[in-house]
Scaffold this motif. Structure first.
Motif, PDB file in Angstrom:
ATOM      1  N   HIS A  69       0.993  -1.403   2.150  1.00 15.77           N
ATOM      2  CA  HIS A  69      -0.400  -1.296   1.736  1.00 15.77           C
ATOM      3  C   HIS A  69      -1.110  -2.590   2.119  1.00 15.77           C
ATOM      4  CE1 HIS A  69       0.646  -3.807  -1.746  1.00 15.77           C
ATOM      5  NE2 HIS A  69       1.687  -3.010  -1.875  1.00 15.77           N
ATOM      6  N   ALA A  70      -2.370  -2.702   1.818  1.00 19.72           N
ATOM      7  CA  ALA A  70      -3.188  -3.820   2.275  1.00 19.72           C
ATOM      8  C   ALA A  70      -2.788  -5.167   1.682  1.00 19.72           C
ATOM      9  CB  ALA A  70      -4.659  -3.543   1.975  1.00 19.72           C
ATOM     10  N   TRP A  71      -2.007  -5.201   0.593  1.00 17.57           N
ATOM     11  CA  TRP A  71      -1.602  -6.461  -0.034  1.00 17.57           C
ATOM     12  C   TRP A  71      -0.095  -6.652  -0.009  1.00 17.57           C
ATOM     13  CZ3 TRP A  71      -4.757  -2.835  -2.372  1.00 17.57           C
ATOM     14  CH2 TRP A  71      -6.105  -3.123  -2.340  1.00 17.57           C
ATOM     15  N   CYS A  73       1.933  -7.854   2.384  1.00 17.18           N
ATOM     16  CA  CYS A  73       2.439  -8.998   3.144  1.00 17.18           C
ATOM     17  C   CYS A  73       1.611 -10.240   2.822  1.00 17.18           C
ATOM     18  CB  CYS A  73       2.357  -8.676   4.636  1.00 17.18           C
ATOM     19  SG  CYS A  73       3.022  -9.957   5.705  1.00 17.18           S
ATOM     20  N   ARG A  74       2.301 -11.358   2.595  1.00 16.23           N
ATOM     21  CA  ARG A  74       1.616 -12.633   2.359  1.00 16.23           C
ATOM     22  C   ARG A  74       1.934 -13.567   3.511  1.00 16.23           C
ATOM     23  NH1 ARG A  74       1.938 -14.768  -3.715  1.00 16.23           N
ATOM     24  NH2 ARG A  74       0.448 -16.196  -2.818  1.00 16.23           N
ATOM     25  N   ARG A 110      -2.909 -15.591   2.295  1.00 18.65           N
ATOM     26  CA  ARG A 110      -3.657 -14.400   2.706  1.00 18.65           C
ATOM     27  C   ARG A 110      -2.778 -13.164   2.550  1.00 18.65           C
ATOM     28  NH1 ARG A 110      -7.548 -16.674   6.495  1.00 18.65           N
ATOM     29  NH2 ARG A 110      -8.371 -18.358   5.221  1.00 18.65           N
ATOM     30  N   PHE A 111      -3.418 -12.044   2.290  1.00 16.57           N
ATOM     31  CA  PHE A 111      -2.710 -10.782   2.116  1.00 16.57           C
ATOM     32  C   PHE A 111      -3.128  -9.802   3.201  1.00 16.57           C
ATOM     33  CE2 PHE A 111      -2.859 -12.668  -2.049  1.00 16.57           C
ATOM     34  CZ  PHE A 111      -1.610 -12.417  -2.560  1.00 16.57           C
ATOM     35  N   GLN A 112      -2.169  -8.978   3.642  1.00 19.55           N
ATOM     36  CA  GLN A 112      -2.455  -7.901   4.598  1.00 19.55           C
ATOM     37  C   GLN A 112      -1.274  -6.944   4.580  1.00 19.55           C
ATOM     38  OE1 GLN A 112      -2.798 -10.025   8.335  1.00 19.55           O
ATOM     39  NE2 GLN A 112      -0.778  -9.344   8.952  1.00 19.55           N
TER      40      GLN A 112
END
Length: 118
Positions: A69-71, A73-74, A110-112
């Protein structure tokens, strides 16, 4: 006259004040403060085997596509710059250019979503 108001106010407070236990008993006649609440039952179900976890390019973490989901990976968008003048023992101190954190092993700022290696 003021004294009559004070007496009426005290009378009202005395008659309307209830303890928490009295309120619970009034709301729930079966309430027994000596018995702890029962824990909820656990639901057991068999997990269906699915795809193997994949490795992320950014965080090197393992994850499945269904959990992405959008959060998930850090990562740091900046660079970690080490102090080249450091002459002590141990790892060189430094700083991340994106967030200012001073440890190289800090989780990302950052998150992605994960970017999987194929």
């Amino acid at each position: 006259r003021e004294r009559e108001r004070v007496i009426q106010h005290a009378f009202l407070l005395e008659n309307t004040t209830q303890s928490i236990q009295e309120r619970e008993e009034a709301a729930n006649p079966a309430y027994d403060p000596s018995e702890p609440e029962a824990a909820p039952e656990f639901i057991q179900r068999e997990v269906v085997p699915d795809e193997k976890p994949k490795k992320c390019w950014n965080c090197n973490g393992l994850s499945r596509e269904r959990n992405n989901h959008a959060w998930a990976c850090r990562l740091h968008k900046g660079r970690f710059t080490e102090d080249l003048t450091y002459r002590g023992s141990g790892p060189r101190p430094g700083v991340w250019s994106c967030c200012g954190r001073e440890t190289k092993d800090e989780p990302g700022c950052r998150f992605q979503g994960h970017n999987y290696q194929e």
